[in-house]
Design an enzyme around this catalytic site. Sequence first.
Site, mmCIF file in Angstrom:
data_model
loop_
_atom_site.group_PDB
_atom_site.id
_atom_site.type_symbol
_atom_site.label_atom_id
_atom_site.label_comp_id
_atom_site.label_asym_id
_atom_site.label_seq_id
_atom_site.Cartn_x
_atom_site.Cartn_y
_atom_site.Cartn_z
ATOM 1 N N HIS A 1 0.745 -1.371 0.070
ATOM 2 C CA HIS A 1 -0.191 -0.009 -0.095
ATOM 3 C C HIS A 1 0.725 1.218 0.038
ATOM 4 O O HIS A 1 0.213 2.309 0.092
ATOM 5 C CB HIS A 1 -1.040 0.081 1.268
ATOM 6 C CG HIS A 1 -1.997 -0.849 1.038
ATOM 7 N ND1 HIS A 1 -3.317 -0.677 0.742
ATOM 8 C CD2 HIS A 1 -1.911 -2.263 1.727
ATOM 9 C CE1 HIS A 1 -4.074 -1.901 0.889
ATOM 10 N NE2 HIS A 1 -3.188 -2.882 1.296
ATOM 11 N N LYS B 1 -7.662 14.000 4.634
ATOM 12 C CA LYS B 1 -6.824 12.768 4.488
ATOM 13 C C LYS B 1 -5.800 12.922 5.841
ATOM 14 O O LYS B 1 -5.872 14.231 6.366
ATOM 15 C CB LYS B 1 -6.175 12.674 3.096
ATOM 16 C CG LYS B 1 -5.437 13.958 2.937
ATOM 17 C CD LYS B 1 -4.937 14.022 1.308
ATOM 18 C CE LYS B 1 -5.718 14.094 0.409
ATOM 19 N NZ LYS B 1 -6.049 12.727 -0.336
ATOM 20 N N ARG B 2 -5.024 11.774 6.068
ATOM 21 C CA ARG B 2 -4.001 11.960 7.099
ATOM 22 C C ARG B 2 -2.971 13.306 6.782
ATOM 23 O O ARG B 2 -3.015 13.514 5.471
ATOM 24 C CB ARG B 2 -3.220 10.642 6.950
ATOM 25 C CG ARG B 2 -3.952 9.698 7.939
ATOM 26 C CD ARG B 2 -4.509 10.003 9.274
ATOM 27 N NE ARG B 2 -3.199 10.213 10.050
ATOM 28 C CZ ARG B 2 -2.796 9.311 11.135
ATOM 29 N NH1 ARG B 2 -3.958 8.096 11.318
ATOM 30 N NH2 ARG B 2 -1.799 9.410 11.958
ATOM 31 N N LYS C 1 1.522 14.323 0.963
ATOM 32 C CA LYS C 1 0.054 14.673 0.618
ATOM 33 C C LYS C 1 -0.340 16.268 0.454
ATOM 34 O O LYS C 1 -1.183 16.481 -0.097
ATOM 35 C CB LYS C 1 -0.849 14.153 1.645
ATOM 36 C CG LYS C 1 -1.123 12.702 1.747
ATOM 37 C CD LYS C 1 -1.996 12.228 2.826
ATOM 38 C CE LYS C 1 -1.695 10.744 2.987
ATOM 39 N NZ LYS C 1 -2.347 9.725 2.167
ATOM 40 N N THR D 1 -7.900 6.921 -2.077
ATOM 41 C CA THR D 1 -9.511 6.321 -2.255
ATOM 42 C C THR D 1 -10.419 7.367 -1.995
ATOM 43 O O THR D 1 -11.681 7.594 -2.311
ATOM 44 C CB THR D 1 -9.851 5.202 -1.153
ATOM 45 O OG1 THR D 1 -9.207 5.576 0.148
ATOM 46 C CG2 THR D 1 -9.019 4.127 -1.516
ATOM 47 N N LYS E 1 -14.270 8.826 -3.672
ATOM 48 C CA LYS E 1 -15.483 9.097 -2.991
ATOM 49 C C LYS E 1 -16.137 10.610 -3.519
ATOM 50 O O LYS E 1 -17.209 10.774 -3.655
ATOM 51 C CB LYS E 1 -15.151 9.162 -1.560
ATOM 52 C CG LYS E 1 -14.838 7.812 -0.910
ATOM 53 C CD LYS E 1 -14.218 7.772 0.504
ATOM 54 C CE LYS E 1 -13.425 6.367 0.814
ATOM 55 N NZ LYS E 1 -12.741 6.538 1.970
HETATM 56 C C1 26W Z 1 4.227 0.678 9.992
HETATM 57 C C2 26W Z 1 3.345 1.891 9.941
HETATM 58 C C3 26W Z 1 2.168 1.850 8.933
HETATM 59 C C4 26W Z 1 0.919 2.221 9.222
HETATM 60 C C5 26W Z 1 0.203 2.476 7.951
HETATM 61 C C6 26W Z 1 2.796 1.873 7.481
HETATM 62 C C7 26W Z 1 2.004 2.019 6.484
HETATM 63 C C8 26W Z 1 0.688 2.040 6.638
HETATM 64 C C9 26W Z 1 -0.387 2.104 5.466
HETATM 65 C C10 26W Z 1 0.113 1.199 4.389
HETATM 66 C C11 26W Z 1 -0.510 3.624 5.442
HETATM 67 C C12 26W Z 1 -1.930 3.732 4.297
HETATM 68 O O1 26W Z 1 -2.951 3.660 4.714
HETATM 69 N N1 26W Z 1 -1.664 3.567 2.969
HETATM 70 C C13 26W Z 1 -2.702 3.913 2.139
HETATM 71 O O2 26W Z 1 -3.283 2.830 1.400
HETATM 72 C C14 26W Z 1 -4.540 3.236 0.859
HETATM 73 C C15 26W Z 1 -5.103 2.102 0.507
HETATM 74 O O3 26W Z 1 -4.634 1.144 -0.492
HETATM 75 C C16 26W Z 1 -4.050 4.118 -0.436
HETATM 76 O O4 26W Z 1 -5.125 4.343 -1.140
HETATM 77 C C17 26W Z 1 -3.152 5.140 -0.116
HETATM 78 O O5 26W Z 1 -2.480 5.861 -1.202
HETATM 79 C C18 26W Z 1 -1.954 4.704 0.690
HETATM 80 O O6 26W Z 1 -1.209 5.937 1.368
#
Ligand code: 26W
Length: 816
Positions: free
Chosen positions: A356, A544-545, A550, A652, A656
Amino acid sequence: MKIDKEVFKTQLIENVKTLSRKKIENATPEQLYEALVFTIRDYVTDKWLRTHEVYDSTGAKVVCYLSMEFLMGRFLGNAILNMTMTDEVQEVLKELNIDYNQLEETEHDPGLGNGGLGRLAACFLDSLSTLELPAYGCGIRYHYGIFEQKIENGYQVEKPDNWLENGDMWGVKRPEYSVEVKFGGNVRAVRQPDGQYNFVQENYQSVIAVPYDYPVVGYNNNTVNTLRLWDAEAKNKFDLKSFNEGNYSKAVEEENLAKTLTEVLYPADEHYAGKELRLRQQYFFVSATLQRVINKFKDMYGDNFDILPDKYAFQLNDTHPSIAVAELMRILVDENSLPWDKAWEITKKCCAYTNHTIMSEALEKWPIELFSRLLPRIYMIVEEINKRFCEYLINKYNAGPEKIRKMAVIADGQIRMAFLAIVGSHSVNGVAALHTEILKNQELKDFYEVFPERFNNKTNGITQRRWLGHANPRLAKLITDTIGDKWYTDLTELKKLMPYAKDKDFIKKFMDIKQKNKEELSDYFKATMGIEIDPNSIYDIQVKRLHEYKRQLLNILHVLSLYNKLKVNPGLDITPRTFIFGAKSAAGYRRAKLIIKLINSVADLVNNDESIEGKLKVVFAENYRVSLAEKLIPAADISEQISTASKEASGTGNMKFMLNGALTMGTLDGANVEILEEVGKDNIFIFGMTADEVIAEYAANNYNPWDIYNMNSDVRGVLNMLINGTLDENPELFREIYDSLLNGYNGSRPDEYFVLKDFASYAQAQERADKLYKDKEKWAQCAIINTACSGKFSSDRTIKEYAEEIWNLKPVHIDM
Ligand code: 26W
């Protein structure tokens, strides 16, 4: 579902009576909510039981979606919608003089996720049930979800989110399926009569994993799948044996471990922190899930493990659950005596991994010391996996030491979880076409060369049930009145709206709904934050976060430049605009928190300057979360999707907004690329560097943002405001941001995310938007086209692709 309204009403009244000892007219909204949940749950439970009866009797294959996060949003409204009981329920409540919306608002929005990855998991569950696909969501029942965000004096402050404080109305505890999960201790090799070794873990600490099941209701069918969240309990509230042996401290330790294990979701998004408790959480829910699956498998099929891949698929939602590869090996080899090679083939067939993010800060790499201490047997298994993989690279590809060090699962004192996931899976997928190409050609190039057949793309999607049906009931109704209701289960039906983009009557209705949604949002801001916003202004929303990639910073700096233009030329002909931000920052991400403060400082400056006659407003919406997204997105005119190209895996939120008729202001990043393909270039505002340009620029390493500062007076004006005291009495407050853009901060490159490099192009795209909005009819057409072209972005499409191309999973029809 056809329900008898009178029966329903009686049940509701009875439930209020039993639960609250009250007549319905005297019940509080909370009591009414509880009674309504009980009533609805009865209908759900019949289907839920039946669903599992059918799964068990047919022996259908099941997918387990393993995820540390499920951002489900509120259950009630969605359950009612998917049960197709909305009209009946609303009528009954109306007859009883109860405000349905108020009841919905009483439900605590469970924030068991950070952002995109967690919400994607929730959309996927909705689609799985709607498509009649047998599925479990498997995760952790955190006692505290993502923190509640307060804004105090412009700064983010985190408050604990005690989502269970008023009880858990939707979860069903299933103690009978509890399993033990072991940590630490040492491993003893015991020689068997046949000369083989058995490995036993000794002197460990353990907890009991107890599942809670939540119903996932399919739309207009009888499928109710299960979200299974594991909670931890102490083995013996007071371990008698340990106590008698004088091992009092172990008993207390285990009790503490159980308490802390599931206490809280880690709130850092896209940032790996290497915390011991996090690794414990990962192993805890993965081990519990796999143990339970194998127990059930053996009950049904004995020890014929060859067919395990025909019965179960495990999808790893990022690397967080990738320890599943090693745990499944442990269960098969140690506990069920399978030979290694056979177990390995089975493991690979069962597991599949979704990536992701390409952000390197997010890569999980556990120090060997920590990993082997916490999971001694699992570490041995990872070592064996690594040894065999390295041998394979040498034998098959003649790999030299350089290559081995680059690709090994264990190297430089660390275990690389992404590599473990890739080696132990039959499928590796990215989440948008561009993202998958970047994985294949850059980030995971070496692995793509070794395992090309494993790599594939699954462009993300969202569920139209929650994000249109539930969030925007007015638009949902207009669409259904116009083209029928098939779009609920086939979003490509929206294409039928295309001819209506030129229909005066439809345009008016469509835009009246947008207006109504905007007014409602304005009322909400008035009521909750005391801020007045003008429903006739353009609602330009970025939610978004908060993350530097971003580029909320690009947005707010552009707002400042508009402000400066208005100061110089008060008569400037721009359409009034309300810039709305919503974003949580990781608690320890200092730069991100400073950007939140900056947004609020700009809001103070702009909103209180009467000389610009209300042409600009800036709102920072506190505590962005699923239930707030449901209010914001239907009211948006412009959707800000402005990440540095190549950095946002998919996005995503972009989908929406599009579905709800907002126009995208975006870079050619993630799924924006595919949105452009669907709507065409006249219905979207694209700007900025491409992913290739970003990657090339980064490699060349000769970008000097001072050149832009010197050449572009807008940029110069805005940057100077960061350090001249305009925004805060302390002129140094935003110095770090200024430095990060121009000079680089603490060893990082200047303007790492190309905010200044994209600034001019962004400002031009914003001007195009302003101009287009002046032509109300043209804008409306574009908005309608966006909705009409959003069919591809249904998570139903995504899930069908996973089911067919990765899981080999077939629908199972549930009859009642
Ligand atoms: C280890 C800490 C950590 C926590 C969360 C690392 C990585 C994450 C996630 C991978 C972050 C995340 O939510 N990524 C998002 O995933 C979405 C669903 O596929 C994508 O639409 C976003 O672009 C992506 O940033």
